[in-house]
Design a protein around this motif. Structure first.
Motif, short mmCIF file in Angstrom:
data_model
loop_
_atom_site.label_atom_id
_atom_site.label_comp_id
_atom_site.label_asym_id
_atom_site.label_seq_id
_atom_site.Cartn_x
_atom_site.Cartn_y
_atom_site.Cartn_z
N ILE A 125 -14.72 -26.01 0.00
CA ILE A 125 -14.86 -27.44 -0.24
C ILE A 125 -14.45 -28.16 1.04
O ILE A 125 -13.39 -27.88 1.60
CB ILE A 125 -13.95 -27.90 -1.40
CG1 ILE A 125 -14.36 -27.21 -2.70
CG2 ILE A 125 -13.98 -29.41 -1.56
CD1 ILE A 125 -13.33 -27.36 -3.82
N ALA A 126 -15.29 -29.07 1.52
CA ALA A 126 -14.94 -29.88 2.68
C ALA A 126 -14.35 -31.20 2.19
O ALA A 126 -14.95 -31.88 1.36
CB ALA A 126 -16.17 -30.14 3.55
N VAL A 142 -6.83 -31.86 -1.83
CA VAL A 142 -6.67 -30.53 -1.23
C VAL A 142 -5.71 -29.68 -2.04
O VAL A 142 -6.01 -28.51 -2.37
CB VAL A 142 -6.16 -30.66 0.22
CG1 VAL A 142 -5.77 -29.28 0.77
CG2 VAL A 142 -7.23 -31.28 1.11
N ALA A 143 -4.54 -30.23 -2.38
CA ALA A 143 -3.53 -29.48 -3.14
C ALA A 143 -4.08 -29.05 -4.49
O ALA A 143 -3.81 -27.94 -4.96
CB ALA A 143 -2.27 -30.32 -3.32
N THR A 144 -4.87 -29.92 -5.13
CA THR A 144 -5.46 -29.60 -6.43
C THR A 144 -6.49 -28.49 -6.29
O THR A 144 -6.49 -27.51 -7.04
CB THR A 144 -6.12 -30.85 -7.03
OG1 THR A 144 -5.13 -31.88 -7.18
CG2 THR A 144 -6.73 -30.54 -8.38
N LYS A 153 -11.56 -26.99 3.68
CA LYS A 153 -11.55 -27.35 5.10
C LYS A 153 -11.38 -28.87 5.21
O LYS A 153 -12.12 -29.64 4.59
CB LYS A 153 -12.83 -26.89 5.79
CG LYS A 153 -12.95 -25.38 5.86
CD LYS A 153 -14.03 -24.92 6.81
CE LYS A 153 -14.09 -23.39 6.87
NZ LYS A 153 -15.10 -22.91 7.83
N ARG A 154 -10.40 -29.28 6.00
CA ARG A 154 -10.11 -30.71 6.19
C ARG A 154 -10.87 -31.23 7.41
O ARG A 154 -10.83 -30.63 8.48
CB ARG A 154 -8.62 -30.92 6.41
CG ARG A 154 -7.71 -30.52 5.25
CD ARG A 154 -6.28 -30.60 5.73
NE ARG A 154 -5.29 -30.36 4.69
CZ ARG A 154 -4.84 -29.16 4.33
NH1 ARG A 154 -5.33 -28.07 4.94
NH2 ARG A 154 -3.92 -29.02 3.39
N ILE A 173 -19.47 -29.56 7.72
CA ILE A 173 -19.60 -30.27 6.44
C ILE A 173 -20.83 -29.75 5.68
O ILE A 173 -20.76 -29.54 4.46
CB ILE A 173 -19.72 -31.79 6.69
CG1 ILE A 173 -18.43 -32.33 7.31
CG2 ILE A 173 -20.02 -32.53 5.38
CD1 ILE A 173 -18.54 -33.76 7.80
N ARG A 174 -21.92 -29.54 6.36
CA ARG A 174 -23.15 -29.10 5.72
C ARG A 174 -23.05 -27.70 5.11
O ARG A 174 -23.77 -27.37 4.18
CB ARG A 174 -24.31 -29.15 6.71
CG ARG A 174 -24.87 -30.54 6.95
CD ARG A 174 -25.91 -30.57 8.04
NE ARG A 174 -26.67 -31.81 8.02
CZ ARG A 174 -27.43 -32.24 9.04
NH1 ARG A 174 -27.51 -31.51 10.15
NH2 ARG A 174 -28.09 -33.37 8.95
#
Length: 259
Positions: A125-126, A142-144, A153-154, A173-174
């Protein structure tokens, strides 16, 4: 008791009713005991994982540290990992005195109690933010998502005011299976990203912004009115809701990972 164990107990109970070994009224009482724990101030949902795939999450805002601790103890007995959101540092310190194994995410204001290892997905998940000021909401997402076994990925601070920053991370992102975009101000980043990707996008408006942002309402309306397709919008500052929904999407096709 785990979700699978609860389902097994329900099946045994129904078998007993069908064989006239248990009365209907006794079965109803037993079902109530299996499905919730009454603490007086809270009825803890013990069967949520069996119904929804994930156990109940504790919403910490408005609860005392003592109440959070008791609810956490109740969920802990099921053998599941426990997540608590919106926990202030002061409440965390009280919780940690009782349960030293908890982990605190200060930016997200989330507490995790991990009882068994979390296996991360290969798909990720981005989580994308417009600005640094949106990070606390993004970190809750993110934590969830990580709590439920998702690789994350942040990609932070890539808002439209410097849109070249977004393009520098576009390939990353893609490649994500699900994208969460967190933005305040006018919320324009969601439409831009939504027009560039082919994955589901979950939009999170934040309350960050000057007066006419109206505490996130402007960003919310922008996201709801986006002409880019495939966008789902959660409530203002609801990083938890975005992370939860993204996890469900990221696990599609791998339902066994939720058991």
């Amino acid at each position: 008791m785990t979700g699978m164990e609860i389902n097994s107990e329900i099946k045994k109970l129904l078998d007993c009713v069908s064989q006239n070994k248990t009365s209907v009224s006794d079965a109803i009482n037993e079902l109530q005991h299996l499905q919730s724990a009454d603490l007086g101030y809270a009825k803890v949902d013990l069967s949520r994982k069996a119904r929804n795939g994930y156990p109940e999450v504790i919403y910490g805002a408005g609860k005392t540290a003592e109440q959070i601790i008791e609810i956490m103890h109740t969920l802990k007995k099921q053998g599941e990992n426990v997540l608590c959101t919106r926990v202030s540092p002061e409440k965390y310190h009280e919780i940690a005195l009782d349960e030293p194994n908890v982990k605190y995410f200060s930016e997200a204001q989330c507490v995790q109690l991990i009882q068994h290892e979390i296996q991360l997905t290969s798909d990720y998940i981005a989580v994308v933010t417009a600005g640094t000021s949106d990070m606390s909401v993004a970190e809750e997402a993110v934590a969830t998502a990580q709590m439920y076994g998702n690789q994350v990925k942040r990609i932070y601070d890539v808002g439209v005011a410097g849109i070249h920053r977004l393009f520098e991370h576009l390939d990353e992102i893609r490649k994500a299976k699900v994208v969460i975009v967190v933005a305040g101000m006018e919320g324009a980043l969601v439409s831009v990203v939504g027009g560039l990707i082919n994955a589901p996008l979950i939009a999170v408006p934040t309350s960050i912004g000057y007066g006419t942002n109206f505490g996130g309402v402007t960003a919310l309306m922008t996201m709801l009115n986006s002409c880019a397709s495939g966008i789902t919008v959660v409530n203002i500052d609801n990083g938890f809701g975005a992370g939860y929904s993204a996890s469900l999407m990221n696990h599609l096709g791998t339902k066994e990972n939720l058991d």
